[in-house]
Design a protein around this motif. Structure first.
Motif, PDB file in Angstrom:
ATOM      1  N   PHE A   1      -7.001 -24.885 -15.495  1.00  0.00           N
ATOM      2  CA  PHE A   1      -7.560 -23.965 -14.485  1.00  0.00           C
ATOM      3  C   PHE A   1      -7.603 -24.579 -13.184  1.00  0.00           C
ATOM      4  CE2 PHE A   1      -8.808 -21.127 -18.710  1.00  0.00           C
ATOM      5  CZ  PHE A   1      -7.018 -20.951 -19.175  1.00  0.00           C
ATOM      6  N   ARG A   2      -8.374 -24.728 -13.489  1.00  0.00           N
ATOM      7  CA  ARG A   2      -8.861 -25.365 -12.222  1.00  0.00           C
ATOM      8  C   ARG A   2      -7.561 -25.810 -10.908  1.00  0.00           C
ATOM      9  NH1 ARG A   2     -13.348 -27.702 -14.540  1.00  0.00           N
ATOM     10  NH2 ARG A   2     -15.327 -26.882 -14.744  1.00  0.00           N
TER      11      ARG A   2
ATOM     12  N   PRO B   1     -10.616 -18.049  -7.297  1.00  0.00           N
ATOM     13  CA  PRO B   1     -10.886 -18.550  -8.052  1.00  0.00           C
ATOM     14  C   PRO B   1     -11.347 -16.729  -8.461  1.00  0.00           C
ATOM     15  CG  PRO B   1     -11.802 -19.845  -7.362  1.00  0.00           C
ATOM     16  CD  PRO B   1     -11.646 -19.528  -6.253  1.00  0.00           C
TER      17      PRO B   1
ATOM     18  N   ALA C   1     -14.181 -22.585 -15.460  1.00  0.00           N
ATOM     19  CA  ALA C   1     -13.681 -22.930 -14.026  1.00  0.00           C
ATOM     20  C   ALA C   1     -14.392 -21.175 -12.803  1.00  0.00           C
ATOM     21  CB  ALA C   1     -11.962 -22.694 -14.706  1.00  0.00           C
TER      22      ALA C   1
ATOM     23  N   ALA D   1     -10.305 -25.681 -19.008  1.00  0.00           N
ATOM     24  CA  ALA D   1     -11.001 -25.628 -18.028  1.00  0.00           C
ATOM     25  C   ALA D   1     -10.555 -26.756 -16.220  1.00  0.00           C
ATOM     26  CB  ALA D   1     -11.941 -26.037 -17.372  1.00  0.00           C
ATOM     27  N   ARG D   2     -10.050 -27.821 -17.000  1.00  0.00           N
ATOM     28  CA  ARG D   2      -9.697 -28.531 -15.629  1.00  0.00           C
ATOM     29  C   ARG D   2      -7.901 -28.280 -15.144  1.00  0.00           C
ATOM     30  NH1 ARG D   2      -6.793 -33.374 -15.671  1.00  0.00           N
ATOM     31  NH2 ARG D   2      -7.340 -33.297 -18.240  1.00  0.00           N
TER      32      ARG D   2
END
Length: 214
Positions: A140-141, A151, A170, A137-138
């Motif tokens: 992806f961001r 997004p 994300a 997730a981190r």
């Protein structure tokens, strides 16, 4: 234009690494002291979540970084023998030719990823690799931020339930592929925005998707 940014997973999505995994997983299990995988276990594991798999294999969470580091080293020695799925190269060519920005987020190393992708490695504008089991997730961001794309104009494509969870965290869409590690039923239970049953469908459906706000 449809999605402006497509973030691909590598193993089980672009590269056919499951046979390699089956060949080496029990040696890794013996080294790190977790349960070995029997042939009769495979189908059940493909229908389980990542956390359920770790619980079944009795893998302590604190060992995960060490296991991941060891597996990446093993893959470095065998990366050239792990092929891309049929149709991946032409699919990537099609997306890139239509101006869609491609990125890669993987638990494997960037060097291994580039070797597996071969001549298509240069089609990817961004790599964020060596992700922890629950650390996508981190990444992806970070990729979305570097691309300066909203997004809502981004979709991640992968083959595991943890990838769907990371995309949700994300705030981006997710497309699940059914030819990788997780079974189609397990993926659909997480309600991804898109489900792809053939490699060729990725370009077809993404390019036909409604325009997303940047």
């Amino acid at each position: 234009m449809p999605y402006s940014l497509v973030i691909f997973d590598l193993d089980g999505t672009l590269s056919d690494s499951f046979p390699w995994f089956r060949l080496h997983v029990n040696a890794v299990a013996e080294r790190f002291g977790f349960r070995q995988v029997k042939d009769e276990d495979v189908d059940g594991l493909r229908h389980a979540s990542t956390r359920e798999i770790l619980d079944f294999l009795e893998v302590p969470r604190w060992k995960l970084p060490f296991i991941a580091r060891h597996v990446r080293k093993l893959k470095t020695a065998h990366a050239a023998s792990i092929p891309l799925f049929d149709g991946v190269e032409s699919m990537l060519d099609t997306l890139a030719a239509r101006g869609i920005r491609l990125a890669l987020v993987s638990s494997d190393s960037e060097a291994n990823a580039r070797q597996k992708l071969g001549s298509r490695a240069g089609l990817f504008a961004d790599y964020d690799c060596s992700a922890s089991v629950f650390g996508k997730a981190r990444k992806f961001r970070r990729v979305v931020r570097r691309a300066r794309v909203a997004p809502g104009a981004t979709i991640a494509i992968g083959d595991e339930t943890r990838d769907i969870e990371a995309a949700r965290a994300a705030g981006i869409a997710f497309g699940a592929v059914t030819w990788g590690y997780a079974a189609e039923k397990a993926l659909r239970a997480h309600q991804p925005e898109l489900v792809f049953t053939q490699v060729a469908h990725i370009a077809e459906r993404l390019l036909a998707a409604p325009k997303r706000d940047r």
